[in-house]
Design an enzyme around this catalytic site. Structure first.
Site, PDB file in Angstrom:
ATOM      1  N   LYS A 203      60.187  32.922   4.091  1.00  0.00           N
ATOM      2  CA  LYS A 203      60.208  33.169   5.536  1.00  0.00           C
ATOM      3  C   LYS A 203      59.862  34.647   5.789  1.00  0.00           C
ATOM      4  CE  LYS A 203      63.090  29.238   6.777  1.00  0.00           C
ATOM      5  NZ  LYS A 203      62.966  28.496   5.518  1.00  0.00           N
TER       6      LYS A 203
ATOM      7  N   HIS B 244      67.570  32.432   7.384  1.00  0.00           N
ATOM      8  CA  HIS B 244      67.133  32.867   8.707  1.00  0.00           C
ATOM      9  C   HIS B 244      67.821  34.174   9.112  1.00  0.00           C
ATOM     10  CE1 HIS B 244      64.692  29.340   9.699  1.00  0.00           C
ATOM     11  NE2 HIS B 244      65.550  28.688   8.954  1.00  0.00           N
TER      12      HIS B 244
ATOM     13  N   SER C 256      69.665  27.623  11.822  1.00  0.00           N
ATOM     14  CA  SER C 256      68.243  27.571  12.162  1.00  0.00           C
ATOM     15  C   SER C 256      67.928  26.719  13.381  1.00  0.00           C
ATOM     16  CB  SER C 256      67.442  27.052  10.962  1.00  0.00           C
ATOM     17  OG  SER C 256      67.839  25.742  10.622  1.00  0.00           O
TER      18      SER C 256
END
Length: 423
Positions: free
Chosen positions: A269, A238, A210
């Site tokens: 996310k 991610h 990240s």
């Protein structure tokens, strides 16, 4: 005599309660002074992390508290723009109305609803794994897996730049710990050779890192794992939702879905942006986590509205890969234009685009100046990143337009020249 001493203590005399209160007051004052000095040191180093207050929903355009409107947002993990997708919001409202605000309990007592089981089944199907287990966050998932799975007889081999939650999770377990140099396969092989004396070997890595936007060399990691009879664990926070042809993550992107044993990831996310995390993998492992994983056993169930959000986000992804595929061109546009302007962008082909500046104070000042130009970005400095590696981390979203990206690059160019980051 003893009775008299007791009376004096109760009345605060003779070094009793009064003295204790004074000592306590002194300790509190000392603590306050120490904390204030530490905070002043952080400010002096230029690494103070201010929190900007948003007065609108998450999206490519924001309104800040105090009147800032029309701000372009380039620092959210809202990769697919699903945080404010109307179908995702509607699913949350429906789940809230049908199943209530929360369960008021942990899962094994009275905190499991049908929607929790449905979401776990959907996650396993999305990743093409046997089963899945939900957590309050992926931090909790990482905190819960290593201690439950590994013992003194085992070994865990961790990339040195793994996320803090992986590092903390590994600290909690009793396994023999090896740390290999970032994405260095020679060093990993040497550590695997040394770890052969242990019963089980688990290689743990972020799929996408990240802070730097680089992607783990999973093909090579899986080859080494096969050679030295080890298992592979990846954190896909991610990557889930947008890497790979169908957004299934780095293992799909790199063609090793059948070679990665355990996946931890987040619902907070790309998958709706609310909260929650999970582990997916072999069913016996998931069953064991339900019995022994402390964050699972001692944390309340995910709220129904959060479950509804994530479930709808997965539906949208499994219906079409169009949203996931839209990321590549936008990411390439930003990276190429920023590189042409003279900036150094870390990582490769990932929507995390760290603009490397080196100096913490410069990163903070430039981020503030970017906001004055209507671009919301954040400077990252120690201890979030290593000393001397300060950067402004830009994150591209599927809902950014080409015009949004070009405006961001123009602002960076102006600010970079103003502060000497560009010639």
């Amino acid at each position: 005599m003893l009775r008299g001493a007791a009376v004096r203590l109760l009345r605060g005399g003779g070094g009793g309660v009064g003295t204790l209160r004074a000592a306590s007051g002194t300790a509190a004052a000392q603590l306050r002074r120490r904390l204030e000095n530490e905070l002043e040191d952080i400010r002096g180093a230029g690494t103070w992390k201010s929190e900007r207050i948003i007065a609108s929903r998450q999206g490519p355009h924001l309104r800040l508290d105090g009147g800032g409107a029309g701000i372009l947002n380039f620092c959210a993990n809202n990769y697919l723009g699903l945080s404010s997708h109307p179908e995702v919001i509607r699913a949350a409202v429906e789940a809230l109305e049908k199943f209530g605000a929360g369960l008021s309990s942990v899962r094994f007592i009275c905190g499991t609803q049908s929607i929790h089981k449905d979401l776990e089944e959907k996650i396993a199907r999305f990743h093409q794994r046997e089963d899945a287990i939900l957590y309050a966050s992926c931090f909790d998932a990482n905190a819960g897996i290593f201690e439950a799975l590994l013992t003194l007889e085992d070994a865990v081999l961790s990339d040195e730049l793994n996320h803090a939650s992986i590092i903390d999770g590994i600290r909690l377990c009793k396994a023999n710990k090896y740390r290999y140099k970032h994405m260095d396969m020679q060093d990993l092989e040497a550590k695997l050779q040394d770890a052969q004396k242990h019963r089980l070997r688990l290689v743990a890595t972020d799929g996408a890192f990240s802070m730097d936007g680089d992607i783990a060399p999973l093909k090579e990691i899986c080859q080494l794992a096969q050679k030295y009879d080890a298992l592979v664990f990846i954190d896909e926070c991610h990557a889930t939702g947008f890497l790979g042809p169908n957004g299934r993550g780095t293992d799909e992107l790199l063609g090793v879905m059948d070679k990665v044993t355990i996946i931890n990831s987040t619902l907070g996310k790309a998958l709706g942006g609310a909260a929650g995390g999970y582990t997916t993998g072999p069913k016996p492992l998931i069953d064991l986590l339900r019995q022994r994983s402390r964050p699972y056993l001692f944390s309340n169930s995910l709220p129904p509205a959060v479950v509804g959000c994530a479930s709808k986000a997965l539906d949208l992804l499994m219906e079409s890969n169009a949203i996931a595929q839209s990321m590549a061109a936008k990411t390439q546009r930003f990276r190429s234009k920023m590189t042409a302007a003279g900036f150094t962008i870390s990582g490769k082909d990932h929507p995390i685009c760290p603009v490397m500046l080196g100096d913490a104070r410069l990163a903070a000042v430039m981020a503030e100046d970017m906001l004055n130009r209507g671009i919301y970005v954040i400077g990252f400095s120690y201890p979030v990143v290593p000393k001397g590696k300060a950067r402004i981390r830009v994150q591209i979203s599927a809902v950014h337009s080409d015009e949004d990206i070009d405006r961001c690059v123009e602002a960076f160019t102006e600010v970079g020249r103003k502060h000497g980051a560009l010639p």
